[in-house]
Structure formats: structure tokens, C-alpha cells
Design a protein around this motif. Structure first.
Motif, PDB file in Angstrom:
ATOM      1  N   THR A 115       0.850  -1.191   0.000  1.00  0.00           N
ATOM      2  CA  THR A 115       0.000   0.000   0.000  1.00  0.00           C
ATOM      3  C   THR A 115       0.888   1.244   0.000  1.00  0.00           C
ATOM      4  O   THR A 115       2.074   1.190   0.315  1.00  0.00           O
ATOM      5  N   GLY A 116       0.284   2.378  -0.360  1.00  0.00           N
ATOM      6  CA  GLY A 116       1.010   3.632  -0.339  1.00  0.00           C
ATOM      7  C   GLY A 116       1.652   3.968  -1.672  1.00  0.00           C
ATOM      8  O   GLY A 116       1.243   3.471  -2.733  1.00  0.00           O
ATOM      9  N   ASP A 117       2.683   4.790  -1.628  1.00  0.00           N
ATOM     10  CA  ASP A 117       3.321   5.343  -2.824  1.00  0.00           C
ATOM     11  C   ASP A 117       4.141   4.278  -3.555  1.00  0.00           C
ATOM     12  O   ASP A 117       5.053   3.678  -2.985  1.00  0.00           O
ATOM     13  N   VAL A 118       3.801   4.046  -4.827  1.00  0.00           N
ATOM     14  CA  VAL A 118       4.556   3.104  -5.662  1.00  0.00           C
ATOM     15  C   VAL A 118       5.074   3.816  -6.917  1.00  0.00           C
ATOM     16  O   VAL A 118       5.369   3.183  -7.927  1.00  0.00           O
ATOM     17  N   SER A 119       5.208   5.142  -6.823  1.00  0.00           N
ATOM     18  CA  SER A 119       5.604   5.946  -7.980  1.00  0.00           C
ATOM     19  C   SER A 119       6.956   5.537  -8.537  1.00  0.00           C
ATOM     20  O   SER A 119       7.199   5.668  -9.752  1.00  0.00           O
ATOM     21  N   ALA A 120       7.851   5.044  -7.680  1.00  0.00           N
ATOM     22  CA  ALA A 120       9.195   4.702  -8.125  1.00  0.00           C
ATOM     23  C   ALA A 120       9.192   3.586  -9.162  1.00  0.00           C
ATOM     24  O   ALA A 120      10.177   3.414  -9.895  1.00  0.00           O
ATOM     25  N   GLN A 121       8.092   2.833  -9.239  1.00  0.00           N
ATOM     26  CA  GLN A 121       8.025   1.741 -10.215  1.00  0.00           C
ATOM     27  C   GLN A 121       7.554   2.212 -11.598  1.00  0.00           C
ATOM     28  O   GLN A 121       7.516   1.420 -12.537  1.00  0.00           O
ATOM     29  N   ILE A 122       7.197   3.498 -11.727  1.00  0.00           N
ATOM     30  CA  ILE A 122       6.741   4.056 -13.001  1.00  0.00           C
ATOM     31  C   ILE A 122       7.928   4.604 -13.779  1.00  0.00           C
ATOM     32  O   ILE A 122       8.805   5.261 -13.220  1.00  0.00           O
ATOM     33  N   ILE A 178      11.451   0.096 -28.375  1.00  0.00           N
ATOM     34  CA  ILE A 178      11.026   0.846 -27.196  1.00  0.00           C
ATOM     35  C   ILE A 178      12.208   0.970 -26.229  1.00  0.00           C
ATOM     36  O   ILE A 178      12.923   0.003 -25.960  1.00  0.00           O
ATOM     37  N   LYS A 179      12.388   2.177 -25.716  1.00  0.00           N
ATOM     38  CA  LYS A 179      13.560   2.465 -24.895  1.00  0.00           C
ATOM     39  C   LYS A 179      13.161   3.376 -23.739  1.00  0.00           C
ATOM     40  O   LYS A 179      12.377   4.317 -23.923  1.00  0.00           O
ATOM     41  N   GLU A 180      13.697   3.112 -22.548  1.00  0.00           N
ATOM     42  CA  GLU A 180      13.426   3.984 -21.418  1.00  0.00           C
ATOM     43  C   GLU A 180      14.093   5.344 -21.624  1.00  0.00           C
ATOM     44  O   GLU A 180      15.233   5.433 -22.081  1.00  0.00           O
ATOM     45  N   VAL A 181      13.344   6.396 -21.305  1.00  0.00           N
ATOM     46  CA  VAL A 181      13.902   7.751 -21.303  1.00  0.00           C
ATOM     47  C   VAL A 181      14.407   8.016 -19.891  1.00  0.00           C
ATOM     48  O   VAL A 181      13.619   8.200 -18.964  1.00  0.00           O
ATOM     49  N   ASN A 182      15.712   8.013 -19.748  1.00  0.00           N
ATOM     50  CA  ASN A 182      16.309   8.132 -18.414  1.00  0.00           C
ATOM     51  C   ASN A 182      17.078   9.447 -18.324  1.00  0.00           C
ATOM     52  O   ASN A 182      18.288   9.503 -18.475  1.00  0.00           O
ATOM     53  N   GLY A 183      16.341  10.526 -18.133  1.00  0.00           N
ATOM     54  CA  GLY A 183      16.960  11.835 -18.005  1.00  0.00           C
ATOM     55  C   GLY A 183      17.033  12.608 -19.311  1.00  0.00           C
ATOM     56  O   GLY A 183      16.847  13.821 -19.331  1.00  0.00           O
ATOM     57  N   MET A 184      17.309  11.927 -20.427  1.00  0.00           N
ATOM     58  CA  MET A 184      17.435  12.596 -21.726  1.00  0.00           C
ATOM     59  C   MET A 184      17.073  11.627 -22.833  1.00  0.00           C
ATOM     60  O   MET A 184      17.418  10.445 -22.771  1.00  0.00           O
ATOM     61  N   ASP A 185      16.362  12.106 -23.861  1.00  0.00           N
ATOM     62  CA  ASP A 185      16.030  11.235 -24.980  1.00  0.00           C
ATOM     63  C   ASP A 185      17.145  11.262 -26.029  1.00  0.00           C
ATOM     64  O   ASP A 185      18.167  11.946 -25.858  1.00  0.00           O
ATOM     65  N   ASP A 186      16.973  10.535 -27.108  1.00  0.00           N
ATOM     66  CA  ASP A 186      18.006  10.424 -28.144  1.00  0.00           C
ATOM     67  C   ASP A 186      18.209  11.725 -28.916  1.00  0.00           C
ATOM     68  O   ASP A 186      19.152  11.836 -29.706  1.00  0.00           O
ATOM     69  N   PHE A 187      17.334  12.703 -28.707  1.00  0.00           N
ATOM     70  CA  PHE A 187      17.437  13.973 -29.430  1.00  0.00           C
ATOM     71  C   PHE A 187      17.940  15.100 -28.521  1.00  0.00           C
ATOM     72  O   PHE A 187      17.891  16.267 -28.887  1.00  0.00           O
ATOM     73  N   GLY A 188      18.371  14.734 -27.323  1.00  0.00           N
ATOM     74  CA  GLY A 188      18.961  15.715 -26.425  1.00  0.00           C
ATOM     75  C   GLY A 188      17.980  16.492 -25.571  1.00  0.00           C
ATOM     76  O   GLY A 188      18.356  17.501 -24.963  1.00  0.00           O
ATOM     77  N   HIS A 189      16.731  16.047 -25.485  1.00  0.00           N
ATOM     78  CA  HIS A 189      15.730  16.734 -24.666  1.00  0.00           C
ATOM     79  C   HIS A 189      15.709  16.131 -23.261  1.00  0.00           C
ATOM     80  O   HIS A 189      15.736  14.914 -23.098  1.00  0.00           O
ATOM     81  N   SER A 190      15.620  16.988 -22.271  1.00  0.00           N
ATOM     82  CA  SER A 190      15.716  16.552 -20.874  1.00  0.00           C
ATOM     83  C   SER A 190      14.338  16.264 -20.271  1.00  0.00           C
ATOM     84  O   SER A 190      13.348  16.936 -20.598  1.00  0.00           O
ATOM     85  N   TYR A 191      14.325  15.303 -19.360  1.00  0.00           N
ATOM     86  CA  TYR A 191      13.076  14.911 -18.688  1.00  0.00           C
ATOM     87  C   TYR A 191      13.372  14.596 -17.226  1.00  0.00           C
ATOM     88  O   TYR A 191      14.367  13.941 -16.895  1.00  0.00           O
ATOM     89  N   LEU A 192      12.479  15.034 -16.370  1.00  0.00           N
ATOM     90  CA  LEU A 192      12.535  14.645 -14.972  1.00  0.00           C
ATOM     91  C   LEU A 192      12.178  13.162 -14.837  1.00  0.00           C
ATOM     92  O   LEU A 192      11.531  12.582 -15.721  1.00  0.00           O
ATOM     93  N   PRO A 193      12.572  12.514 -13.735  1.00  0.00           N
ATOM     94  CA  PRO A 193      12.150  11.127 -13.531  1.00  0.00           C
ATOM     95  C   PRO A 193      10.621  11.012 -13.572  1.00  0.00           C
ATOM     96  O   PRO A 193       9.902  11.904 -13.103  1.00  0.00           O
ATOM     97  N   ALA A 194      10.137   9.916 -14.125  1.00  0.00           N
ATOM     98  CA  ALA A 194       8.690   9.704 -14.237  1.00  0.00           C
ATOM     99  C   ALA A 194       8.000   9.801 -12.885  1.00  0.00           C
ATOM    100  O   ALA A 194       6.867  10.290 -12.784  1.00  0.00           O
ATOM    101  N   SER A 195       8.681   9.373 -11.823  1.00  0.00           N
ATOM    102  CA  SER A 195       8.077   9.386 -10.490  1.00  0.00           C
ATOM    103  C   SER A 195       7.826  10.790  -9.963  1.00  0.00           C
ATOM    104  O   SER A 195       7.080  10.969  -8.988  1.00  0.00           O
ATOM    105  N   GLN A 196       8.456  11.802 -10.590  1.00  0.00           N
ATOM    106  CA  GLN A 196       8.192  13.191 -10.208  1.00  0.00           C
ATOM    107  C   GLN A 196       7.056  13.801 -11.018  1.00  0.00           C
ATOM    108  O   GLN A 196       6.507  14.845 -10.644  1.00  0.00           O
ATOM    109  N   LEU A 197       6.699  13.154 -12.113  1.00  0.00           N
ATOM    110  CA  LEU A 197       5.629  13.653 -12.979  1.00  0.00           C
ATOM    111  C   LEU A 197       4.306  12.925 -12.730  1.00  0.00           C
ATOM    112  O   LEU A 197       3.234  13.501 -12.883  1.00  0.00           O
ATOM    113  N   MET A 198       4.405  11.664 -12.350  1.00  0.00           N
ATOM    114  CA  MET A 198       3.213  10.850 -12.064  1.00  0.00           C
ATOM    115  C   MET A 198       3.358  10.250 -10.674  1.00  0.00           C
ATOM    116  O   MET A 198       4.360   9.591 -10.384  1.00  0.00           O
TER     117      MET A 198
END
Length: 432
Positions: free
Chosen positions: A111-118, A148-168
């Protein structure tokens, strides 16, 4: 004198032969029949699947909004889902495979927060623009489709992304009796990766022998997108993938070793609807698929002639049809006299205490052909029911049944959890 003695002896012998012939004609004649029991269920690998969406028009989940849905799961089963990162070309959120873990190692529900698995994933079908409201859909196709590839901080085109657990943010609650509710909250507001989430799909796979039957129903990392996931990743369109998941959602159950009883009488020797379990071993058959205890008890009963426990040679249990392969079957040759009847019982394996059994006056030994119409599905009333195939206390799914004491009754269809196929779509019994 000898002549007088020989003549009566000859007459006596002739009379004896005649009497013997008459007795043979009057003796009931044994006939040999073979009973066959088959698991004919066209099984599906997913216990449940479904969709979720926002409440607005269009039904996206905006920053600050949440969506919830409920589902059932047993130990070792996982929840997976997919929803589009709306302000992207082909990115989607999904748990890392095989999905969100729902039970701790000690068997207690998570139970509780499972965001880290997203995680955030790139579908590999569109060239990524800088994420944001200005992204054009569907955008420019990749020159060659990528895996299909995980976006881990930056995609193949150089765009940055926060961890998914901070967005969802994903949070689990346990509703009891193997039911969970998950709440997905869009927490991207005010971040560099603010985005709506599209409608999504979700699924829970069956397990057999501790293994998931369909461990990656939504996507496979390192492989091309399939089964309609591209519709979600590029446009937030759930139609195709939801259709595919629905086609693979339904019933899966083995049948336990089958009890076969030949008896002479008018009453089934081991159960009656409206009465409680007799404590002779039917409970063990209905809860755990163990027919040996009931078989031993029946051998001592008046009128019972033969008792068999039939086990599939390859698997012991009778597996259903899987991916087009034939289901398990067992057969037994029976020696029957006129008036003999046949009763059978076998567990609906992925249940708490359901069993298939002959109904009415059971099977007349003189019958031939398909006798499946004599079979019904019953609730033994000795264990609390849970979603078939997704119950944490189901013995065949590593659980311990919760005991209760109720009368044996027909399992309703639909039942409290799902809708089953007709009995003849799960088990077939023939007598030849």
C-alpha cells in the motif's frame, strides 16, 4: 444294476447343464465402457484488463488531476498500464515490466506510494521534438522504427526529462479480499515537463506455477511497439490496444485430478446441494484438488463398487487449451452392470472451493456419447470466495483458504466477480 445307475446319473447331468444355461441367461451381463474427461476451456492469459480516463472533454488527466481504478490480484501477480505523455511525439508512462509489485515477500499487500516503479518510455516511432504544448501530432516518423527504450533523463534527441516518479504519482490502497485500488495523479504541473496524460489501458496477468502467463502485455523494452500501443504513444488513442487486451482477457483454470465413482443406487454418494460438506474429503478436493481422501472414504460405503482418481500423465492436473494446444484429458475403462451409475468430481483449480460434479441422478452407465449435460459447477461452502484466478487465499495460488461453513450450492453465472463460460465450455465428459 449298472445300467439302472448310469441312466439316472445321465439325466441328472443333463438337468444340471440345462439349469446352468438358464442361470447364465438370467445373470446380468457386464459391459465395458470408457469414460473420458477433458479440459476444453479456451483459456486467456489475462485475469482482468480495462481503461481509465479523465472526466473532462477531451478526457485527458490534466496537471493536478487524478484518476483511480480497482482490480483483483493474487500473490506474484502484477499490475501494468500505459498512458501517453501528452505533450510529446511518442512518449508514454508505464511501470517497469512485469508491472507494479502488489504483495510484499511476506504476503501482505503493498500500500502507499509506488511511484518509483513508473518509468517514461520512448515508443520509437516518431522523432522527438522538445516536449511542450507546441509539439505537433503525430509529428515526423522515424526514418527507421526503433525499439522501445526507457527515457532516463534525456532522450536520443537531447531533450531533458525529470524522472517519471516526479511527474506521475501512483498510490495503492488495499480494499480487502484481494482487491486493490490504484490512484494516478498528474504531478507535472509547474515542472519543466508539464504535460497532460492521455486515457490509458491496464492489465493483470494470470500466474501458473508462480510464473505470469503474459508478463509483458503492454510493451516490451528493446522490442518494437506492438498491438496498438503506438496509438496511445502518438495520439493517446486507446482503441487498438484495449481491443487486443480485451481479446486476451478471460478465464484460465486447470482441473484437478478427477474422482470417478461407480456405484449402485439412486443417490450421489458424496454430496447434495443444500447440505453442508460431510467432512469425508470433498472439502480437500474442492479447496486443494486432493481427491485421495474422498476416494478412500467412498471405498468403504455400501453400494460403491469402484473408485478411481485420474491424473493427467504429463501434468497431474488437466490444463486448459493454451495458445491453440489441446487441453488435458484423462480416461478410465469401467466394468458396469445394468443399473450402475457414475459420479465424478474435479476442482475448478483457480478458485477457493469450487468443484465440477455430476448432477441429478449422475450418469447412467448405459448411456453413450457426450454426457457433459450432467455436469454442474458448485460452491462447496467451506472457503470464502475470491476472484477466480486472482485470490490471495486460493490454495493453488500459494494462499491459505479462509474457512466458512455454508451449504453446497450451484455457482451462479455471472457470479459476484466475473462471468464464466457455460460448463460445457470448460469441461467435457464422454462415455463410450
Amino acid at each position: 444294476m449298472k445300467k439302472n445307475i448310469i441312466l439316472p446319473l445321465t439325466l441328472i447331468a443333463a438337468a444340471a447343464v440345462t439349469a446352468s444355461c438358464n442361470r447364465d441367461e438370467d445373470m446380468p451381463q457386464l459391459q465395458s465402457n470408457t469414460i473420458m474427461i477433458e479440459n476444453v476451456l479456451d483459456s486467456k492469459p489475462l485475469v482482468e484488463s480495462g481503461t481509465f480516463k479523465g472526466t473532462g472533454t477531451p478526457p485527458v488527466i490534466l496537471p493536478g488531476q487524478s484518476v483511480s481504478f480497482s482490480f483483483y490480484a493474487a500473490k506474484n501477480q502484477r499490475l501494468t498500464f500505459a498512458t501517453m505523455y501528452g505533450w510529446s511525439n511518442d512518449l508514454f508512462f508505464a511501470p517497469a515490466n512485469p508491472g507494479i509489485k502488489l504483495y510484499n515477500d511476506d504476503g501482505t499487500p503493498v500500500t502507499g506510494d509506488v511511484s518509483a516503479q513508473i518509468k517514461l518510455w520512448d515508443n520509437g516511432t516518431r522523432m522527438n521534438q522538445a516536449p511542450g504544448a507546441a509539439v505537433m501530432h503525430p509529428g515526423t516518423a522515424e526514418t527507421a522504427v526503433k525499439n522501445i527504450k526507457e527515457v532516463n533523463g534525456m532522450d536520443d534527441f537531447g531533450h531533458s526529462y525529470l524522472p517519471a516518479s516526479q511527474l506521475m504519482k501512483a498510490s495503492l490502497s488495499y480494499d480487502g479480499n484481494s482487491e486493490f485500488t490504484i490512484t494516478l495523479k498528474n504531478a507535472s504541473g509547474g515542472t519543466a515537463n508539464e504535460t497532460p496524460f492521455s486515457p490509458g489501458v491496464w492489465a493483470v496477468s494470470y500466474t501458473a506455477g508462480g510464473d505470469l502467463l503474459l508478463p509483458e502485455p503492454v510493451y516490451s523494452a528493446g522490442k518494437p511497439s506492438m498491438n496498438g500501443l503506438t496509438g496511445i504513444a502518438e495520439m493517446g488513442d486507446i482503441t487498438m490496444l484495449n481491443t487486443w487486451l480485451t481479446q486476451h482477457t478471460g478465464i484460465f483454470t486447470p482441473l484437478s485430478p478427477v474422482l470417478v465413482v461407480v456405484y449402485n443406487g439412486s443417490v450421489n454418494p458424496f454430496y447434495k446441494t443444500g447440505e453442508n460438506d460431510r467432512g469425508e474429503g470433498l472439502k480437500e478436493l474442492a479447496q486443494k484438488g486432493n481427491a485421495d481422501i474422498l476416494a478412500a472414504a467412498l471405498k468403504t460405503k455400501p453400494g460403491v463398487k469402484n473408485v478411481y482418481v485420474l491424473k493427467d500423465a504429463a501434468n497431474t492436473v488437466l490444463l486448459p487449451k493454451i495458445n491453440g494446444a489441446a487441453g488435458g484429458k484423462v480416461a478410465q475403462q469401467l466394468s458396469l452392470l445394468p443399473g450402475d451409475r457414475i459420479a465424478i468430481a474435479t476442482m475448478y483449480g483457480f478458485s477457493n472451493d469450487w468443484f465440477f460434479a455430476t448432477t441429478g441422478n449422475d450418469i447412467d452407465g448405459a448411456q453413450k456419447g457426450d454426457v457433459t449435460a450432467t455436469i454442474g459447477l458448485f460452491d462447496n461452502g467451506t472457503a470464502v470466495n475470491q476472484y477466480p484466478g486472482a485470490g490471495v487465499t486460493q490454495a493453488n495460488l500459494a494462499g491459505t483458504p479462509l474457512q466458512e461453513s455454508k451449504a453446497i450450492q450451484v455457482v451462479p453465472n455471472p457470479n459476484a466477480f466475473n462471468t464464466l463460460p457455460a460448463v460445457g465450455g470448460m469441461i467435457k465428459v464422454t462415455l463410450q
